[in-house]
Design an enzyme around this catalytic site. Structure first.
Site, PDB file in Angstrom:
ATOM      1  N   HIS A   1       0.905   7.329   9.413  1.00 15.56           N
ATOM      2  CA  HIS A   1       2.149   6.793   9.974  1.00 15.56           C
ATOM      3  C   HIS A   1       3.215   7.863  10.181  1.00 15.56           C
ATOM      4  CE1 HIS A   1       1.024   2.549   9.794  1.00 15.56           C
ATOM      5  NE2 HIS A   1       0.451   2.812   8.639  1.00 15.56           N
TER       6      HIS A   1
ATOM      7  N   LYS B   1       0.862  -1.183   0.000  1.00 14.82           N
ATOM      8  CA  LYS B   1       0.000   0.000   0.000  1.00 14.82           C
ATOM      9  C   LYS B   1       0.889   1.221   0.000  1.00 14.82           C
ATOM     10  CE  LYS B   1      -3.808  -1.947   2.765  1.00 14.82           C
ATOM     11  NZ  LYS B   1      -4.564  -1.815   4.023  1.00 14.82           N
TER      12      LYS B   1
ATOM     13  N   HIS C   1       0.649   5.631   4.177  1.00 15.23           N
ATOM     14  CA  HIS C   1      -0.471   6.431   4.691  1.00 15.23           C
ATOM     15  C   HIS C   1       0.045   7.557   5.585  1.00 15.23           C
ATOM     16  CE1 HIS C   1      -4.212   7.465   6.784  1.00 15.23           C
ATOM     17  NE2 HIS C   1      -4.837   6.875   5.786  1.00 15.23           N
TER      18      HIS C   1
END
Length: 560
Positions: free
Chosen positions: A144, A138, A141
């Site tokens: 994080h 992924k 994000h």
């Protein structure tokens, strides 16, 4: 440095009270500088002498304060001793203050404050810090970001204070979602697209297969089969999963490089699958794993051994949970790295998880669990960009760089830069870090680009501006670090207040090390940024400013 002055006052107190100097030194603190009035240099809270058994707890505190003040003498170091309400204040010989602080800064600019005897009391050794920990396959994000920069600060701080630090990124790289992704990629994926834009392609495959799985049982069965083969270490299946993992790590490294963050080890749940089964076997053998009426495997954490508090390690279908793999990871790390302390940096929603993890380790007889720490943090609210609500960290960094570059182009004071885009990025990252670190980590905070990138006030932008301005003055006038100088030239109130502030640096590092909160260092640096009055102080202020910024994870810029 404050050590010399603390030791001198402690020696006098020792002769009066009979307590060892080493007991008294930590009780003397440098006084925060006040803009409104003249500030004493050191302070002793008399109650701390009572707590340490130096003075009687039965006598009146103020009476003891005044009696002790009268017994203390002015000497070559202390110019004045002043009694307050439960405290004794000390004014230091200002000429000696200038000599000692600047002497150490000239001789050891990089280790100023770090070698203080106050910090020698801290536990040294090998520290393992687990932080960042995004999910593979992924895009990174934005959620994080906090774990990444907080963990980096803690690792930097521990390293500066003399610890051997191991930086671990524990990736989310296991579970049924990889069954879906693997099965989906076998049917919908393209190696060519994977080479062109790997994470975007994997994301598109995952979204599509996930949508199909909602109403097509054959897709769900294919995902379960892929994950079953993965757990059985089927060569072809494992090879595809490994490709996903390797691609992700390489993409993440680009983001980490932009943030100035590095890792010694990339680990993950997948590394601890077999060890998790060994943990369960050990718990069963030692009768520590109980089976509930619903068929779950649990470890009793209650004081009364009545299952009023427990942690679930095995589902009713026999599969292990995240916490089981965390127990396995902790045991493996202890064996591999022989750490003296381990620090986990995650959001506060996982606080109960880590309380249970540490309790399980203690129940298993691992006393080193007492030296495992969870540093929780709150949420960032309202982070957005020109494109709308921010989801990806890359978008946050791009937005910070874009806005900062725009601000620099608009500002009339900006210098001609070799690489304006890189400078804008570095200042933008500084702004994000300072905004994040100003308050208690556990608190949620509302994100506001306008406040974050302000050129004035308590911001990372102004901190960078101060450092760049000092560097410019040093280039223009020279470092000011001549071997011989006249301390009487630095007796003005502004110079003295800066030197008094520098006395506090070791105490700020100590407080940061004790509670692992960056706000103490941020506040110290923001106060320090006020312009020093004399050239001799430019270099001193610039060195401490740069050292502190590096601990926070900020790359100081020389021009802006």
């Amino acid at each position: 440095m404050a050590c010399f002055f603390r030791r001198s006052v402690a020696a006098q107190l020792s002769r009066i009270c009979g307590a060892p100097e080493d007991v008294l030194v930590p009780l003397l603190s440098a006084v925060p500088v006040s803009k409104k009035q003249s500030t004493p240099d050191l302070r002793l809270a008399v109650n701390s002498l009572v707590k340490n058994g130096v003075l009687s707890p039965d006598a009146d505190l103020q009476t003891q304060t005044e009696r002790l003040t009268k017994q203390l003498r002015v000497d070559a170091v202390v110019e004045e001793v002043i009694s307050g309400r439960g405290v004794i204040n000390f004014r230091i010989n200002k000429r000696l203050l200038v000599e000692k602080v600047l002497e150490q800064l000239r001789a050891e600019p990089q280790s100023f404050g770090v070698q203080s005897e106050l910090l020698r009391r801290l536990r040294r050794g090998r520290t393992l810090v687990e932080f960042s920990s995004p999910n593979i396959a992924k895009k990174f994000h934005a959620g994080h970001l906090r774990s990444t920069i907080i963990g980096n600060f803690i690792a930097n701080l521990k390293e500066v204070l003399g610890n051997e630090v191991i930086r671990v990124n524990y990736l989310g790289d296991w579970g049924m979602q990889f069954g879906l992704l693997g099965a989906g990629f076998q049917r919908l994926g393209s190696q060519e697209k994977l080479r062109e834009n790997a994470l975007q392609h994997l994301f598109e495959v995952y979204v599509q297969v996930n949508r199909e799985a909602e109403h097509d049982e054959s897709v769900r069965l294919a995902a379960a089969e892929f994950f079953r083969r993965l757990e059985q270490h089927d060569e072809q299946t494992l090879s595809l999963w490994k490709q996903f993992r390797d691609i992700t790590v390489e993409e993440y490294k680009k983001i980490y490089e932009r943030l100035g963050v590095r890792f010694d080890h990339y680990s993950g749940e997948s590394f601890h699958q077999s060890r998790a089964q060994e943990v369960l076997k050990e718990l069963r053998t030692r009768r520590l794993l109980k089976t509930t009426e619903y068929g779950k495997g649990v470890v009793d954490l209650s004081a009364a051994s009545d299952l009023s508090s427990y942690a679930t390690l095995v589902r009713s279908d026999g599969t292990s949970l995240y916490i089981t793999r965390d127990v396995a990871a902790a045991l493996d790390r202890k064996e591999r790295f022989h750490f003296d302390e381990m620090i986990y940096v995650t959001d506060k929603s996982q606080s109960v998880h880590f309380q249970q993890l540490f309790q399980i380790l203690r129940v298993m007889g691992h006393h080193w669990a007492e030296r495992c720490v969870h540093v929780p943090f709150g949420l960032v609210l309202g982070m957005s960009s020109r494109l709308g609500e921010v989801v990806l960290l890359e978008d946050v960094l791009n937005e910070a760089r874009y806005r900062m570059q725009h601000n620099m182009q608009e500002a009339k004071t900006s210098k001609e830069l070799t690489d304006p885009e890189l400078t804008a990025e570095q200042i933008g990252v500084s702004a994000l870090i300072i905004q994040d670190f100003k308050g208690k980590l556990i608190s949620d905070y509302k994100f506001d680009w306008q406040k974050v990138l302000q050129a004035q006030g308590d911001t990372g932008v102004f901190l960078q501006y101060t450092h760049a301005r000092l560097r410019s003055l040093l280039r223009m006038h020279g470092s000011g670090n001549h071997t011989h100088f006249n301390p009487s030239h630095l007796q003005d109130s502004r110079s003295i207040s800066i030197l008094q502030h520098l006395l506090r640096y070791d105490e700020v590092l100590l407080q940061s090390a004790l509670d692992l909160q960056p706000r103490h260092l941020v506040n110290f640096l923001i106060t320090l940024r006020y312009k020093p009055a004399r050239l001799r102080l430019f270099s001193a202020t610039c060195s401490v400013l740069a050292n502190g910024m590096k601990i926070l994870g900020i790359t100081p810029v020389d021009k802006m």
